[in-house]
Design an enzyme around this catalytic site. Structure first.
Site, PDB file in Angstrom:
ATOM      1  N   ASN A 177      56.292  64.089  20.173  1.00 15.43           N
ATOM      2  CA  ASN A 177      55.314  64.773  21.036  1.00 15.43           C
ATOM      3  C   ASN A 177      55.185  66.273  20.843  1.00 15.43           C
ATOM      4  O   ASN A 177      54.146  66.851  21.176  1.00 15.43           O
ATOM      5  CB  ASN A 177      55.651  64.500  22.511  1.00 15.43           C
ATOM      6  N   ASP A 226      59.828  64.750  40.831  1.00 11.79           N
ATOM      7  CA  ASP A 226      61.252  64.645  41.189  1.00 11.79           C
ATOM      8  C   ASP A 226      61.475  65.162  42.613  1.00 11.79           C
ATOM      9  O   ASP A 226      62.241  64.577  43.380  1.00 11.79           O
ATOM     10  CB  ASP A 226      62.097  65.447  40.186  1.00 11.79           C
ATOM     11  N   HIS A 276      63.353  68.186  33.693  1.00 11.36           N
ATOM     12  CA  HIS A 276      62.820  66.892  34.156  1.00 11.36           C
ATOM     13  C   HIS A 276      63.456  65.820  33.271  1.00 11.36           C
ATOM     14  O   HIS A 276      62.859  65.338  32.302  1.00 11.36           O
ATOM     15  CB  HIS A 276      61.292  66.878  34.040  1.00 11.36           C
TER      16      HIS A 276
HETATM   17  N1  LIG Z   1      56.661  65.214  34.031  1.00 10.13           N
HETATM   18  C1  LIG Z   1      56.596  64.071  34.705  1.00 10.13           C
HETATM   19  O1  LIG Z   1      57.029  63.988  35.869  1.00 10.13           O
HETATM   20  C2  LIG Z   1      55.994  62.822  34.089  1.00 10.13           C
HETATM   21  C3  LIG Z   1      55.772  61.709  34.891  1.00 10.13           C
HETATM   22  C4  LIG Z   1      55.223  60.565  34.318  1.00 10.13           C
HETATM   23  C5  LIG Z   1      54.900  60.552  32.963  1.00 10.13           C
HETATM   24  N2  LIG Z   1      55.120  61.657  32.211  1.00 10.13           N
HETATM   25  C6  LIG Z   1      54.741  61.684  30.806  1.00 10.13           C
HETATM   26  O2  LIG Z   1      53.317  61.844  30.710  1.00 10.13           O
HETATM   27  C7  LIG Z   1      52.883  61.372  29.440  1.00 10.13           C
HETATM   28  C8  LIG Z   1      51.661  60.466  29.602  1.00 10.13           C
HETATM   29  O3  LIG Z   1      52.002  59.296  30.294  1.00 10.13           O
HETATM   30  P1  LIG Z   1      50.942  58.093  30.491  1.00 10.13           P
HETATM   31  O4  LIG Z   1      51.672  57.060  31.250  1.00 10.13           O
HETATM   32  O5  LIG Z   1      49.644  58.605  30.995  1.00 10.13           O
HETATM   33  O6  LIG Z   1      50.794  57.600  28.995  1.00 10.13           O
HETATM   34  P2  LIG Z   1      49.614  56.734  28.345  1.00 10.13           P
HETATM   35  O7  LIG Z   1      50.130  56.230  27.050  1.00 10.13           O
HETATM   36  O8  LIG Z   1      49.042  55.769  29.325  1.00 10.13           O
HETATM   37  O9  LIG Z   1      48.497  57.836  28.081  1.00 10.13           O
HETATM   38  C9  LIG Z   1      48.696  58.894  27.193  1.00 10.13           C
HETATM   39  C10 LIG Z   1      47.348  59.260  26.633  1.00 10.13           C
HETATM   40  O10 LIG Z   1      47.546  60.441  25.840  1.00 10.13           O
HETATM   41  C11 LIG Z   1      46.717  60.295  24.698  1.00 10.13           C
HETATM   42  N3  LIG Z   1      47.137  61.208  23.647  1.00 10.13           N
HETATM   43  C12 LIG Z   1      48.083  61.024  22.700  1.00 10.13           C
HETATM   44  N4  LIG Z   1      48.112  62.083  21.865  1.00 10.13           N
HETATM   45  C13 LIG Z   1      47.191  62.965  22.329  1.00 10.13           C
HETATM   46  C14 LIG Z   1      46.747  64.237  21.887  1.00 10.13           C
HETATM   47  N5  LIG Z   1      47.246  64.812  20.802  1.00 10.13           N
HETATM   48  N6  LIG Z   1      45.768  64.845  22.587  1.00 10.13           N
HETATM   49  C15 LIG Z   1      45.225  64.252  23.670  1.00 10.13           C
HETATM   50  N7  LIG Z   1      45.581  63.046  24.127  1.00 10.13           N
HETATM   51  C16 LIG Z   1      46.570  62.415  23.466  1.00 10.13           C
HETATM   52  C17 LIG Z   1      46.827  58.814  24.337  1.00 10.13           C
HETATM   53  O11 LIG Z   1      45.796  58.397  23.466  1.00 10.13           O
HETATM   54  C18 LIG Z   1      46.743  58.178  25.723  1.00 10.13           C
HETATM   55  O12 LIG Z   1      45.411  57.919  26.098  1.00 10.13           O
HETATM   56  C19 LIG Z   1      54.096  60.685  28.800  1.00 10.13           C
HETATM   57  O13 LIG Z   1      54.704  61.579  27.892  1.00 10.13           O
HETATM   58  C20 LIG Z   1      54.995  60.427  29.997  1.00 10.13           C
HETATM   59  O14 LIG Z   1      56.339  60.302  29.614  1.00 10.13           O
HETATM   60  C21 LIG Z   1      55.652  62.789  32.746  1.00 10.13           C
HETATM   61  O1  LIG Z   2      60.646  58.553  33.251  1.00 15.59           O
HETATM   62  C1  LIG Z   2      59.715  58.710  32.468  1.00 15.59           C
HETATM   63  O2  LIG Z   2      59.853  58.648  31.247  1.00 15.59           O
HETATM   64  C2  LIG Z   2      58.338  58.978  33.027  1.00 15.59           C
HETATM   65  C3  LIG Z   2      58.352  60.142  33.948  1.00 15.59           C
HETATM   66  O3  LIG Z   2      58.907  61.272  33.357  1.00 15.59           O
HETATM   67  C4  LIG Z   2      59.023  59.838  35.262  1.00 15.59           C
HETATM   68  O4  LIG Z   2      59.855  60.624  35.713  1.00 15.59           O
HETATM   69  O5  LIG Z   2      58.680  58.818  35.881  1.00 15.59           O
END
Ligand SMILES: NC(=O)c1ccc[n+]([C@@H]2O[C@H](COP(=O)([O-])OP(=O)(O)OC[C@H]3O[C@@H](n4cnc5c(N)ncnc54)[C@H](O)[C@@H]3O)[C@@H](O)[C@H]2O)c1
Ligand SMILES: O=C(O)C[C@H](O)C(=O)O
Length: 338
Positions: A105, A159, A187
């Protein structure tokens, strides 16, 4: 009605975005009278799906939504934006730690940092959600040197919400009766959910969480591990990472950054460390308790007492962030002195 602001969301065809876009478009984040132009970024193979999302947004007939622009070009998505919510990245699967996503990523955030630097407003507010969120936020900042470093944040609000909800359930009060829970650090499973400075309002009185819960062993044990491992527990159950609760965390983080925090309350945000705060080294995006003013400026809350138990936990999560940063810099060949 005021002029529309421009808001970019990346990963707009993904599952978090599907829960998030409606809240932004209906005014839950930037205010009930603030029109928005939404620019939606995803990768080229997802443009068909993204067009479906655009159709649905249009079909919601929301008066604050001035325009929606789908694109696979970061420079189109970030042109002149006031806020950028960087969700697009690969999610982890069962058995992985979030830092296992670093190599998959981190390049995305290098490219998007460069694009923000080139075309976004210089006061753009950037929230990084894609994992590992803190280190990705640091990389985005690194490649956008013309934008103030304080404008890059990482999401630990999910969180905080998880911790608040655990305490509320224990005390049988609504979640908004629990205030000033802190998430320190990354995180990740090394984060430190800290309730030593938090209060619970019950029966018209404010009580310290330790006095309200009356179970120190739980607060220093299972409470902490439950919050640290909640993301993994959701993945194990849903076979997909959290999306609805992640979208709610984004709404809360961005709303407080935009409008300011309530009097007497602070919220946790991953922000750049200056090397002089709570013994955390510099050049890390570290989650601290923050107060936000009405002009969008924020300050880390200073002067909170850190006992030996907390000190140990802060050091563990800072060490992990330092290692993640060094790995990311080595992988991207970033000069750490810049
Ligand atoms: N910080 C937090 O608390 C937290 C919480 C939940 C999820 N996340 C993270 O958020 C991210 C997304 O999760 P999701 O469930 O929506 O995933 P998902 O796979 O459903 O969606 C991700 C989207 O990003 C797109 N994508 C990939 N590369 C890209 C780029 N270069 N530019 C633009 N778009 C791009 C994909 O095509 C997809 O549509 C993951 O990395 C997940 O771990 C973080
Ligand atoms: O746990 C994960 O990988 C997704 C997200 O960061 C979360 O905290 O739910």
């Amino acid at each position: 009605m005021s002029e529309p602001i421009r808001v970019a969301v990346t990963g707009a065809a993904g599952q978090i975005a599907y829960s998030l876009l409606y809240s932004i478009a209906r005014g839950e984040v930037f205010g009930p009278t603030q029109p928005v132009v939404m620019t939606l970024l995803d990768i080229a193979p997802m443009m068909g799906v993204l067009n479906g999302v655009v159709m649905e947004l249009m079909d919601c007939a929301l008066p604050l939504l001035s325009n929606v622009i789908p694109t696979d070009d970061p420079e189109v998505a970030f042109a002149n934006v006031d806020a950028a919510i960087l969700v697009g990245a690969m999610p982890r699967r069962e058995g992985m730690e979030r830092k296992d996503l670093l190599k998959a990523n981190v390049k995305i955030f290098m490219v998007q940092g460069k694009a923000l630097d080139k075309v976004a407003k210089k006061n753009v507010k950037v929230l990084v959600v894609g994992n590992p969120a803190n280190t990705n936020a640091l990389i985005t900042k690194k490649f956008a040197p013309s934008i103030p470093k304080e404008n890059f944040t990482a999401m630990t609000r999910l969180d905080q919400n998880r911790a608040q909800a655990q305490i509320a359930a224990r005390c049988a009060v609504p979640c908004n009766s629990v205030r000033n829970v802190i998430i320190w650090g990354n995180h990740s499973s090394t984060q430190f959910p800290d309730v030593r400075h938090a209060v619970v309002s019950k029966d018209g009185k404010d009580l310290p969480v330790y006095d309200a819960v009356k179970d120190d062993a739980w607060l220093k044990g299972d409470f902490i591990t439950t919050v640290q491992k909640r993301g993994a527990a959701v993945i194990a159950a849903r076979k997909l990472s959290s999306a609805m609760s992640a979208a709610k965390g984004i709404v809360d983080h961005m709303k407080d950054w935009w409008a300011g925090t309530k009097e007497g309350e602070y919220v946790s945000m991953g922000v750049i460390s200056d090397g002089n705060t709570y013994g955390v080294g510099k050049d890390l995006i570290f989650s601290f308790p923050c107060k936000v003013a009405a002009d969008h400026s924020y300050q880390v809350v200073g002067g909170l007492d850190i006992d030996t138990f907390s000190r140990e936990k802060l050091d563990i999560t800072a060490k992990e962030l330092t290692e993640e940063r060094d790995d990311a810099y080595a992988f991207l060949e970033v000069d750490s002195n810049l």
